[in-house]
Design a protein around this motif. Sequence first.
Motif, mmCIF file in Angstrom:
data_model
loop_
_atom_site.group_PDB
_atom_site.id
_atom_site.type_symbol
_atom_site.label_atom_id
_atom_site.label_comp_id
_atom_site.label_asym_id
_atom_site.label_seq_id
_atom_site.Cartn_x
_atom_site.Cartn_y
_atom_site.Cartn_z
ATOM 1 N N GLY A 132 -12.037 -9.618 8.091
ATOM 2 C CA GLY A 132 -13.064 -10.035 8.891
ATOM 3 C C GLY A 132 -14.248 -10.405 8.322
ATOM 4 N N ILE A 133 -14.290 -10.846 7.250
ATOM 5 C CA ILE A 133 -15.243 -11.398 6.244
ATOM 6 C C ILE A 133 -15.551 -13.084 6.882
ATOM 7 N N ASN A 134 -16.325 -13.529 7.344
ATOM 8 C CA ASN A 134 -16.740 -14.664 7.638
ATOM 9 C C ASN A 134 -16.293 -15.670 6.507
ATOM 10 N N LEU A 135 -15.595 -16.857 6.896
ATOM 11 C CA LEU A 135 -15.273 -17.674 5.764
ATOM 12 C C LEU A 135 -16.455 -18.602 5.118
ATOM 13 N N LEU B 264 -2.394 -6.654 -11.312
ATOM 14 C CA LEU B 264 -2.265 -5.574 -10.479
ATOM 15 C C LEU B 264 -3.439 -5.127 -9.966
ATOM 16 N N PHE B 265 -4.562 -4.935 -10.872
ATOM 17 C CA PHE B 265 -5.541 -4.302 -10.572
ATOM 18 C C PHE B 265 -6.158 -5.106 -9.191
ATOM 19 N N LEU B 266 -6.274 -6.534 -9.572
ATOM 20 C CA LEU B 266 -6.989 -7.125 -8.259
ATOM 21 C C LEU B 266 -6.115 -7.114 -7.026
ATOM 22 N N LEU B 267 -5.057 -7.152 -7.104
ATOM 23 C CA LEU B 267 -4.136 -7.148 -6.051
ATOM 24 C C LEU B 267 -4.342 -5.958 -5.012
ATOM 25 N N HIS B 268 -4.498 -4.774 -5.782
ATOM 26 C CA HIS B 268 -5.022 -3.333 -5.100
ATOM 27 C C HIS B 268 -6.329 -3.419 -4.812
ATOM 28 N N VAL B 269 -7.193 -3.960 -5.194
ATOM 29 C CA VAL B 269 -8.761 -4.094 -4.725
ATOM 30 C C VAL B 269 -8.447 -4.984 -3.431
ATOM 31 N N PHE B 270 -7.741 -6.061 -3.318
ATOM 32 C CA PHE B 270 -7.712 -6.781 -2.188
ATOM 33 C C PHE B 270 -7.077 -6.060 -1.102
ATOM 34 N N LYS B 271 -5.985 -5.384 -1.442
ATOM 35 C CA LYS B 271 -5.282 -4.695 -0.467
ATOM 36 C C LYS B 271 -6.306 -3.370 0.079
ATOM 37 N N ASN C 118 0.693 -1.132 0.073
ATOM 38 C CA ASN C 118 -0.038 -0.138 -0.039
ATOM 39 C C ASN C 118 0.976 1.121 0.111
ATOM 40 N N ALA C 119 2.046 1.294 0.851
ATOM 41 C CA ALA C 119 2.679 2.411 0.889
ATOM 42 C C ALA C 119 3.570 2.602 -0.378
ATOM 43 N N ILE D 109 -9.448 -3.601 0.495
ATOM 44 C CA ILE D 109 -10.413 -4.217 1.255
ATOM 45 C C ILE D 109 -10.084 -4.449 2.600
ATOM 46 N N CYS D 110 -8.793 -4.923 2.616
ATOM 47 C CA CYS D 110 -7.691 -4.956 3.927
ATOM 48 C C CYS D 110 -7.788 -3.685 4.662
ATOM 49 N N VAL D 111 -7.207 -2.703 3.870
ATOM 50 C CA VAL D 111 -7.154 -1.437 4.618
ATOM 51 C C VAL D 111 -7.472 -0.304 3.673
ATOM 52 N N PRO D 112 -8.951 -0.038 3.760
ATOM 53 C CA PRO D 112 -9.733 0.891 2.922
ATOM 54 C C PRO D 112 -9.097 2.179 2.984
ATOM 55 N N VAL D 113 -9.222 2.999 1.908
ATOM 56 C CA VAL D 113 -8.926 4.489 1.868
ATOM 57 C C VAL D 113 -9.987 5.217 1.385
ATOM 58 N N ASP D 114 -10.351 6.255 2.093
ATOM 59 C CA ASP D 114 -11.233 7.127 1.499
ATOM 60 C C ASP D 114 -10.802 7.987 0.396
ATOM 61 N N VAL D 115 -10.914 7.740 -0.742
ATOM 62 C CA VAL D 115 -9.975 8.729 -1.594
ATOM 63 C C VAL D 115 -10.788 9.842 -1.911
ATOM 64 N N ASP D 116 -12.341 9.740 -2.135
ATOM 65 C CA ASP D 116 -12.976 11.037 -2.395
ATOM 66 C C ASP D 116 -13.300 12.038 -1.321
ATOM 67 N N GLY D 117 -12.996 11.533 -0.067
ATOM 68 C CA GLY D 117 -12.828 12.399 1.297
ATOM 69 C C GLY D 117 -14.583 12.490 1.634
ATOM 70 N N ASP D 118 -15.284 11.521 1.270
ATOM 71 C CA ASP D 118 -16.667 11.627 1.771
ATOM 72 C C ASP D 118 -16.957 11.429 3.243
ATOM 73 N N GLY D 119 -15.763 10.755 3.773
ATOM 74 C CA GLY D 119 -16.105 10.175 4.924
ATOM 75 C C GLY D 119 -16.491 8.580 5.066
#
Lengths: 99, 296
Positions: B39-42, B188-195, A91-92, B197-207
Amino acid sequence: MKLHDILSADMPEIDESIKECVNLGQWLLFKSEMKAGARAEAVFYLKAGSNVFELNEQGKILQKLDRAEEGLEIDELFYFSDLPKPYSLSNAQSNKFAA
Amino acid sequence: MSLINGSTRWVLFLSASNEPEDRHIFDLAFGLYCLTTAGINLSDIFIYVDGKNRAWINSIIANGSSTGVTIKESKDFFSDQAANKYENMVMFVTGHGSLSGIDSSLPITPYKMLHCLKSSPNLVKAVVYLGQCYAGTFNYIAAGKKPNAQGVYDPDVIFMGATNLHDSVSSSTTEQFAGGPLAWVANLFLLHVFKWICVPVDVDGDGKFTIMDAYKYAGASSNGLNKNIKARSFVNSIGHHSRWVAAQNAHAAAPTPQNQLALSAIQVQYELELGVLYTHQECWILNSIPAQQIEI
């Protein structure tokens, strides 16, 4: 699946380009409890694309398995600790686009 | 209600007309690791992978979870969807693609996938991440919800593609799995989608952490990396050319299995570097308005 690091000198019979493919995750060097080829001296398996090869302790190719990896599974996976491995596209690192 | 806290079926999908590539199975193993880490249930995660050697597939997928998982084949996805009980579905597709659709014994066309989702009972929202080459064939189709004659709406479907009418880009990475760090050639795209989901980022800043944030994050991250990878590949390919010529000469002089394999190894690396240099990737999203409201 257990992970192991070995030295490239431990497998002198295979070329460095093969070891690079292993470290890059393009090819897989592994041990399997299922002995598909059944050659007594077989220790490792190398999956290169759709082909699977039996290797001895030093990395010498013993044979290419006719029916690919059928019946095999990865019980132990190996990388070479003294050769480069890819960096994590973490991520970083990926956030550098915003810098 | 967010996707993780709501009634959501999470689908990891790899269909293949022949045997699946290991790198694609690793894509899904990493996805499984990230989903469970989030935290998604198996019991809400469903994995579909084609291939004859089920033990091999299982041994790779097992890197994503220390708890055993059931892996079905791609045809089972369609029958499972016909008996769906979930309100939401989030699906991750890896593997090969072409103008014919998603690679499978019978290629999965955009219409077949859309029809399956639209006719799934109880389904309200579906989010589909498409990592395969030529994912853009799934764009510009009637994915938005529509009422029938009785005024009952069908599911809202959101498609996102790693790339448009091009190949998609994959690159070697080392990432953390349940049992330790593993290297593979990741989409590459799926890798970052999965990342995300692990650590979400609020890109557009709407909270809020929405599907639109995930799209922007994965798109920008993979595009940024793609640029760096191309620069590195240019340099690497120069060195690979001389090594490839040397390996060809060595094999011509002594055509042993060792030399054949060494030639194949440098050729694989050389082809990958050249392939990346000439692959354009631009992601896309279809039905983007509801994607701005759906929270992870």
